[in-house]
Scaffold this active site. Structure first.
Site, PDB file in Angstrom:
ATOM      1  N   LEU A 279       0.812  -1.217   0.000  1.00  0.00           N
ATOM      2  CA  LEU A 279       0.000   0.000   0.000  1.00  0.00           C
ATOM      3  C   LEU A 279       0.848   1.271   0.000  1.00  0.00           C
ATOM      4  O   LEU A 279       0.337   2.354   0.299  1.00  0.00           O
ATOM      5  CB  LEU A 279      -0.920   0.006   1.220  1.00  0.00           C
ATOM      6  CG  LEU A 279      -2.082  -0.994   1.193  1.00  0.00           C
ATOM      7  CD1 LEU A 279      -2.784  -1.025   2.552  1.00  0.00           C
ATOM      8  CD2 LEU A 279      -3.081  -0.641   0.097  1.00  0.00           C
ATOM      9  N   SER A 280       2.120   1.176  -0.354  1.00  0.00           N
ATOM     10  CA  SER A 280       2.984   2.363  -0.297  1.00  0.00           C
ATOM     11  C   SER A 280       2.582   3.430  -1.307  1.00  0.00           C
ATOM     12  O   SER A 280       2.933   4.596  -1.149  1.00  0.00           O
ATOM     13  CB  SER A 280       4.446   1.969  -0.520  1.00  0.00           C
ATOM     14  OG  SER A 280       4.651   1.547  -1.855  1.00  0.00           O
ATOM     15  N   MET A 281       1.844   3.040  -2.371  1.00  0.00           N
ATOM     16  CA  MET A 281       1.395   4.013  -3.376  1.00  0.00           C
ATOM     17  C   MET A 281      -0.116   4.217  -3.342  1.00  0.00           C
ATOM     18  O   MET A 281      -0.699   4.742  -4.288  1.00  0.00           O
ATOM     19  CB  MET A 281       1.838   3.566  -4.763  1.00  0.00           C
ATOM     20  CG  MET A 281       3.297   3.829  -5.073  1.00  0.00           C
ATOM     21  SD  MET A 281       3.695   5.587  -5.127  1.00  0.00           S
ATOM     22  CE  MET A 281       2.834   6.084  -6.625  1.00  0.00           C
TER      23      MET A 281
ATOM     24  N   LYS B 219       7.395   4.265  -7.211  1.00  0.00           N
ATOM     25  CA  LYS B 219       7.194   5.507  -6.450  1.00  0.00           C
ATOM     26  C   LYS B 219       6.905   6.638  -7.425  1.00  0.00           C
ATOM     27  O   LYS B 219       6.948   6.479  -8.642  1.00  0.00           O
ATOM     28  CB  LYS B 219       8.426   5.863  -5.607  1.00  0.00           C
ATOM     29  CG  LYS B 219       8.920   4.776  -4.676  1.00  0.00           C
ATOM     30  CD  LYS B 219       7.949   4.448  -3.558  1.00  0.00           C
ATOM     31  CE  LYS B 219       8.483   3.312  -2.688  1.00  0.00           C
ATOM     32  NZ  LYS B 219       7.458   2.848  -1.715  1.00  0.00           N
TER      33      LYS B 219
ATOM     34  N   ASN C 146       1.411   7.156  -0.346  1.00  0.00           N
ATOM     35  CA  ASN C 146       0.987   6.891   1.026  1.00  0.00           C
ATOM     36  C   ASN C 146       2.139   7.316   1.936  1.00  0.00           C
ATOM     37  O   ASN C 146       2.877   6.500   2.479  1.00  0.00           O
ATOM     38  CB  ASN C 146       0.664   5.410   1.202  1.00  0.00           C
ATOM     39  CG  ASN C 146      -0.172   5.138   2.432  1.00  0.00           C
ATOM     40  OD1 ASN C 146      -0.431   6.025   3.236  1.00  0.00           O
ATOM     41  ND2 ASN C 146      -0.586   3.892   2.589  1.00  0.00           N
TER      42      ASN C 146
END
Length: 258
Positions: free
Chosen positions: A108-110, A167, A220
């Site tokens: 869920l980093s993006m 990213k 995120n």
């Protein structure tokens, strides 16, 4: 939709179709494995009717099975099918390694631009002919600083240290960048970022992006292992630009990628 999106969709479909393509005739030849042994013997070696157990004529003896297989693969229709398959597979691999390739989102980093399980197309051509811009989403091989950090945290070189990352570029070569009061500032100007999940709860910079590098952050912001932790990304590490999500169907599109 812009031309780059349309072209990428067509190339991705072509790559998937080509890599999965097996000519109908070739499939029929492969389906012989589903036929009973007597039927296969009849197809490959001639009829087996009325042959008492243990009695073989010279043409049908087990020693000649290798010759029968060789005769099978020497048939023109089989050779044509194999040639078509090899060409299709080669073309699919060429597309994947030089033009466009699929990628899977594992975290869920993006988020919210990408969710876990999203599959997206990454085009690999334009990185060679035009510079990178702020707000573009890129897929890249992690830099040495990231790998060293993973090794330090886990105590050894792991597969995770080598996995490609995704990213967003927030600053390019020569930019002065800073994160303060939860906001991103580039060259002193506060950036409007409608694509982020929440404002950052950390401070960063000010720093200047060095030559042949960019700074990348996850959308995120508070749940992303990104450039504010491990530093700048060399542009040579970039694999390509993310252009659109093609799976699942209800998330198809390129919202928030540019």
């Amino acid at each position: 939709m812009n031309r780059r999106l349309v072209l990428s969709i067509l190339l991705l479909i072509l790559a998937h179709e080509a890599s999965a393509f097996v000519p109908t005739q070739f499939s029929q030849q492969l389906s012989l494995t589903q036929v009973s042994r007597p039927q296969r013997q009849s197809y490959l070696f001639g009829s087996t009717e009325d042959k008492p157990t243990g009695q073989w004529d010279e043409e049908e003896s087990p020693a000649t099975e290798g010759n029968a297989v060789a005769r099978f693969f020497s048939r023109k229709d089989v050779q044509d099918d194999i040639k078509t398959y090899v060409i299709s597979l080669g073309f699919a691999l060429l597309l994947r390694f030089t033009i466009v390739e699929p990628r899977f989102i594992p975290s869920l980093s993006m988020f919210p631009t990408f969710d876990v399980g999203d599959q997206l197309a990454v085009e690999k051509v334009t990185k060679r002919i035009k510079p990178f811009y702020r707000n573009e989403v890129v897929v890249f091989n992690p830099p040495k600083t990231f790998r060293d950090m993973i090794v330090q945290n886990y105590g050894q070189e792991t597969a995770k240290a080598k996995e490609a990352l995704i990213k967003r570029i927030v600053a390019i070569e020569g930019d002065e960048v800073e994160v303060k009061r939860g906001k991103l500032f580039v060259n002193g100007d506060e950036q409007t970022e409608s694509f982020i999940a929440e404002t950052a709860d950390y401070e960063f910079g000010p720093v200047t992006v060095p030559k042949d590098s960019v700074l990348v952050l996850g959308d995120n912001r508070n749940h992303s292992l990104d450039g504010h932790i491990w530093g700048f990304l060399p542009t040579k590490n970039i694999i390509g630009r993310a252009v659109f999500v093609y799976w699942p169907p209800w998330r198809v599109g390129n919202s928030g990628m540019y």
